[in-house]
Design a protein around this motif. Sequence first.
Motif, short mmCIF file in Angstrom:
data_model
loop_
_atom_site.label_atom_id
_atom_site.label_comp_id
_atom_site.label_asym_id
_atom_site.label_seq_id
_atom_site.Cartn_x
_atom_site.Cartn_y
_atom_site.Cartn_z
N MET A 95 -11.91 -75.95 4.22
CA MET A 95 -12.08 -74.69 4.92
C MET A 95 -13.29 -73.95 4.36
O MET A 95 -13.52 -73.89 3.17
N THR A 96 -14.07 -73.34 5.25
CA THR A 96 -15.25 -72.62 4.81
C THR A 96 -14.92 -71.17 4.61
O THR A 96 -14.13 -70.58 5.34
N GLN A 97 -15.51 -70.57 3.61
CA GLN A 97 -15.33 -69.15 3.32
C GLN A 97 -16.69 -68.55 3.07
O GLN A 97 -17.63 -69.22 2.67
N ARG A 98 -16.77 -67.24 3.33
CA ARG A 98 -17.98 -66.54 2.91
C ARG A 98 -18.08 -66.62 1.39
O ARG A 98 -17.10 -66.46 0.68
N LYS A 99 -19.30 -66.85 0.92
CA LYS A 99 -19.47 -67.02 -0.53
C LYS A 99 -18.98 -65.80 -1.30
O LYS A 99 -18.41 -65.92 -2.38
N SER A 100 -19.16 -64.62 -0.72
CA SER A 100 -18.77 -63.40 -1.43
C SER A 100 -17.27 -63.22 -1.53
O SER A 100 -16.80 -62.35 -2.23
N ASP A 101 -16.52 -64.08 -0.85
CA ASP A 101 -15.08 -63.91 -0.84
C ASP A 101 -14.37 -65.01 -1.60
O ASP A 101 -13.17 -65.16 -1.52
N PRO B 170 -5.23 -70.03 1.10
CA PRO B 170 -6.68 -70.33 1.08
C PRO B 170 -7.39 -69.77 2.30
O PRO B 170 -7.82 -70.51 3.20
N VAL B 171 -7.53 -68.46 2.35
CA VAL B 171 -8.22 -67.81 3.47
C VAL B 171 -8.90 -66.56 2.94
O VAL B 171 -8.44 -65.93 1.98
N GLY B 172 -10.02 -66.20 3.55
CA GLY B 172 -10.74 -65.00 3.16
C GLY B 172 -9.90 -63.75 3.41
O GLY B 172 -8.98 -63.74 4.22
N SER B 173 -10.25 -62.67 2.73
CA SER B 173 -9.45 -61.45 2.78
C SER B 173 -9.39 -60.86 4.19
O SER B 173 -8.31 -60.52 4.68
#
Length: 304
Positions: free
Chosen positions: A1-7, A178-181
């Motif tokens: 899964m892809t996430q924003r790097k800042s998150d 495992p997911v961004g905020s």
Amino acid sequence: MTQRKSDTPAATGGGLPMAVGAYLIWGLLPLYLRLVHQVPPFEFVGWRIVFTLPLCLAFIAARRQFGDLLVALRQPRVVAMLALSSLLIGANWLIYIAAIMNGHVFATSLGYYINPLVNVLIGTVFLHERLSRLQWAAVGIAAIGVVVLAWGARDMVWIALALAGSFSAYGVVRKLVPVGSLPGLTIESAILYLPAVAVVVLYAAGPQGSAMGTSAAMSLLIALSGVLTAVPLLLFALAARRMDLSTLGFVQFLSPTIVFVLGLTVFGEPLRPVQLVSFVLIWTAIALFVADLLRRRSAAKPPA
């Protein structure tokens, strides 16, 4: 899964400012709830969700995270975990709002004093986080303070335990999923959206009608619930992914302390000696915990 790097946890140093921001907003929330006290708790929770989802989608659009959102939605395990977290936070909101609107301000304060100790327990036992001896001493002193406070409010302990248990479980799920905020909060809000719409429609069709529309000021205050829901939850979710649950828990003492002071000064609840003793013990523990964090951070810095 892809996430924003800042998150991602690895890409960030600390979430302390975010945690402090979230707990400051939550600590001051009773002042806002006092303004909307005539809205039934069930209806108010419904409106919170109704106004939170559009705000989350606007944030998603602004940060161009629709890709992250779709990736998360394609993972059944992620959606299932967020369904659990949405139920936990929904229950927490309902208990908290009902307690505040019925004048049990100290009971909610007690709940969020218990919550950090539950976080420390979960963090050390299940997430294998480690505390120093001084931090364990702080936990022990805080635990004594909470027990003293709970003994002095035995008739309201069930409110405190329900608040502490639901929010601690929510924090664990949000830390592990495992997911961004922001995508996570958006999915949580979407899961609760249809039930929330059903609640506000039922109230609108009832004998007393909907609180929305009774006046321009009340409608604006109810609409503001979306901002006051989304912003601290986003800050909390970001902090939870950047900090040990044990440390995050101790920062949380900020929120119930503000609520405690509001109970004394704004809501007019009397201060009993047992509450004063508990307050002193808990803040002694916080001072020890923070001092140890600062000492360890200073020791970890390379020499100039």
